[in-house]
Design a protein around this motif. Structure first.
Motif, PDB file in Angstrom:
ATOM      1  N   ASP A  39       0.806  -1.211   0.000  1.00  0.00           N
ATOM      2  CA  ASP A  39       0.000   0.000   0.000  1.00  0.00           C
ATOM      3  C   ASP A  39       0.843   1.268   0.000  1.00  0.00           C
ATOM      4  N   CYS A  40       1.828   1.352   0.882  1.00  0.00           N
ATOM      5  CA  CYS A  40       2.628   2.578   1.023  1.00  0.00           C
ATOM      6  C   CYS A  40       4.090   2.237   1.282  1.00  0.00           C
ATOM      7  N   GLU A  41       4.963   3.126   0.864  1.00  0.00           N
ATOM      8  CA  GLU A  41       6.394   3.031   1.172  1.00  0.00           C
ATOM      9  C   GLU A  41       6.752   4.234   2.034  1.00  0.00           C
ATOM     10  N   TRP A  42       7.448   3.970   3.142  1.00  0.00           N
ATOM     11  CA  TRP A  42       7.758   5.024   4.104  1.00  0.00           C
ATOM     12  C   TRP A  42       9.250   5.307   4.258  1.00  0.00           C
ATOM     13  N   GLY A  43      10.093   4.762   3.438  1.00  0.00           N
ATOM     14  CA  GLY A  43      11.530   4.983   3.598  1.00  0.00           C
ATOM     15  C   GLY A  43      12.171   3.867   4.390  1.00  0.00           C
ATOM     16  N   LYS A  44      11.788   3.707   5.655  1.00  0.00           N
ATOM     17  CA  LYS A  44      12.337   2.644   6.503  1.00  0.00           C
ATOM     18  C   LYS A  44      11.463   1.400   6.522  1.00  0.00           C
ATOM     19  N   SER A  45      10.244   1.517   5.968  1.00  0.00           N
ATOM     20  CA  SER A  45       9.318   0.384   5.994  1.00  0.00           C
ATOM     21  C   SER A  45       8.301   0.519   4.867  1.00  0.00           C
ATOM     22  N   ASP A  46       7.590  -0.565   4.636  1.00  0.00           N
ATOM     23  CA  ASP A  46       6.499  -0.593   3.665  1.00  0.00           C
ATOM     24  C   ASP A  46       5.248  -1.113   4.364  1.00  0.00           C
ATOM     25  N   ARG A  53      -5.035 -16.531   7.158  1.00  0.00           N
ATOM     26  CA  ARG A  53      -6.000 -17.597   7.408  1.00  0.00           C
ATOM     27  C   ARG A  53      -5.523 -18.476   8.549  1.00  0.00           C
ATOM     28  N   CYS A  54      -6.473 -18.891   9.382  1.00  0.00           N
ATOM     29  CA  CYS A  54      -6.232 -19.883  10.425  1.00  0.00           C
ATOM     30  C   CYS A  54      -7.474 -20.761  10.467  1.00  0.00           C
ATOM     31  N   ASP A  55      -7.291 -22.045  10.208  1.00  0.00           N
ATOM     32  CA  ASP A  55      -8.417 -22.965  10.063  1.00  0.00           C
ATOM     33  C   ASP A  55      -9.332 -22.426   8.966  1.00  0.00           C
ATOM     34  N   ASN A  56     -10.562 -22.105   9.276  1.00  0.00           N
ATOM     35  CA  ASN A  56     -11.480 -21.606   8.258  1.00  0.00           C
ATOM     36  C   ASN A  56     -11.856 -20.148   8.514  1.00  0.00           C
ATOM     37  N   VAL A  57     -11.003 -19.414   9.217  1.00  0.00           N
ATOM     38  CA  VAL A  57     -11.225 -17.989   9.481  1.00  0.00           C
ATOM     39  C   VAL A  57     -10.225 -17.192   8.647  1.00  0.00           C
ATOM     40  N   TYR A  58     -10.753 -16.217   7.925  1.00  0.00           N
ATOM     41  CA  TYR A  58      -9.931 -15.353   7.081  1.00  0.00           C
ATOM     42  C   TYR A  58     -10.035 -13.931   7.607  1.00  0.00           C
ATOM     43  N   LYS A  59      -8.896 -13.242   7.673  1.00  0.00           N
ATOM     44  CA  LYS A  59      -8.884 -11.849   8.147  1.00  0.00           C
ATOM     45  C   LYS A  59      -8.122 -10.956   7.175  1.00  0.00           C
ATOM     46  N   TRP A  60      -8.650  -9.751   7.023  1.00  0.00           N
ATOM     47  CA  TRP A  60      -7.966  -8.666   6.314  1.00  0.00           C
ATOM     48  C   TRP A  60      -7.167  -7.945   7.378  1.00  0.00           C
ATOM     49  N   VAL A  61      -5.868  -7.862   7.212  1.00  0.00           N
ATOM     50  CA  VAL A  61      -5.011  -7.247   8.217  1.00  0.00           C
ATOM     51  C   VAL A  61      -4.095  -6.217   7.571  1.00  0.00           C
ATOM     52  N   ARG A  62      -3.487  -5.418   8.416  1.00  0.00           N
ATOM     53  CA  ARG A  62      -2.443  -4.476   7.996  1.00  0.00           C
ATOM     54  C   ARG A  62      -1.162  -4.897   8.689  1.00  0.00           C
ATOM     55  N   VAL A  63      -0.050  -4.740   7.975  1.00  0.00           N
ATOM     56  CA  VAL A  63       1.248  -5.103   8.533  1.00  0.00           C
ATOM     57  C   VAL A  63       2.305  -4.163   7.961  1.00  0.00           C
ATOM     58  N   GLU A  64       3.276  -3.835   8.799  1.00  0.00           N
ATOM     59  CA  GLU A  64       4.390  -2.983   8.379  1.00  0.00           C
ATOM     60  C   GLU A  64       5.646  -3.844   8.338  1.00  0.00           C
ATOM     61  N   LEU A  65       6.295  -3.871   7.164  1.00  0.00           N
ATOM     62  CA  LEU A  65       7.527  -4.634   6.991  1.00  0.00           C
ATOM     63  C   LEU A  65       8.689  -3.652   6.895  1.00  0.00           C
ATOM     64  N   LYS A  91      -8.404  -0.110  -8.582  1.00  0.00           N
ATOM     65  CA  LYS A  91      -8.672   1.115  -9.336  1.00  0.00           C
ATOM     66  C   LYS A  91      -7.583   2.158  -9.122  1.00  0.00           C
ATOM     67  N   LYS A  92      -6.851   2.058  -8.023  1.00  0.00           N
ATOM     68  CA  LYS A  92      -5.723   2.952  -7.744  1.00  0.00           C
ATOM     69  C   LYS A  92      -4.427   2.403  -8.315  1.00  0.00           C
ATOM     70  N   GLY A  93      -4.490   1.248  -8.997  1.00  0.00           N
ATOM     71  CA  GLY A  93      -3.297   0.632  -9.585  1.00  0.00           C
ATOM     72  C   GLY A  93      -2.491  -0.203  -8.613  1.00  0.00           C
ATOM     73  N   LYS A  94      -3.073  -0.547  -7.478  1.00  0.00           N
ATOM     74  CA  LYS A  94      -2.390  -1.362  -6.472  1.00  0.00           C
ATOM     75  C   LYS A  94      -2.961  -2.778  -6.546  1.00  0.00           C
ATOM     76  N   HIS A  95      -2.099  -3.709  -6.902  1.00  0.00           N
ATOM     77  CA  HIS A  95      -2.553  -5.056  -7.213  1.00  0.00           C
ATOM     78  C   HIS A  95      -2.293  -6.037  -6.083  1.00  0.00           C
ATOM     79  N   TRP A  96      -3.290  -6.886  -5.840  1.00  0.00           N
ATOM     80  CA  TRP A  96      -3.156  -7.973  -4.885  1.00  0.00           C
ATOM     81  C   TRP A  96      -2.413  -9.121  -5.535  1.00  0.00           C
TER      82      TRP A  96
END
Length: 122
Positions: A39-46, A53-65, A91-96
């Motif tokens: 989604d975003c690049e911050w210089g020191k992280s993205d 997924r865990c078992d049959n539960v799916y979550k949309w999450v955010r993570v900083e790498l 639509k913003k050109g950011k692909h999954w």
């Protein structure tokens, strides 16, 4: 004029980067990462949005790498994601990017169920 949906977008030989999947998973012990979008690049992280997924539960999450190898889970952890959430980024050109076509198809089935008010993912 018809409205575009996530199913109108085709991945052009994009395969998920195993290193990124592993780093996302490290921020959510016990969960497996099956898709992500930078989604975003911050210089020191993205910043990434991801589906885990865990078992049959799916979550949309955010993570900083971080570029130094650290991973940090964000505050977002939602099970009620819907197809338009993915469309908005496309639509913003950011692909999954997905680990497999089966994973992608299952996630979008759950997103459609959520849109219809289903409780299958709780």
């Amino acid at each position: 004029m018809s409205q575009l949906t996530i199913f109108d977008f085709v991945e052009d030989e994009q395969t998920a980067d195993t290193n990124i999947l592993n780093r996302i998973q490290s921020a959510f012990p016990g969960w497996e990462a099956i898709g992500y979008m930078k989604d975003c690049e911050w210089g020191k992280s993205d910043d990434y949005a991801a589906i885990i997924r865990c078992d049959n539960v799916y979550k949309w999450v955010r993570v900083e790498l971080y570029h130094d190898g650290r991973s940090r889970a964000g505050y977002t952890r939602r099970t009620d994601f819907e197809p338009y959430w993915f469309d908005r980024y496309e639509k913003k050109g950011k692909h999954w990017v997905w680990r497999s076509l089966d994973d992608r198809n299952r996630v979008f089935e759950i997103a459609r169920q959520n849109m219809m008010g289903g409780k299958e993912n709780e």
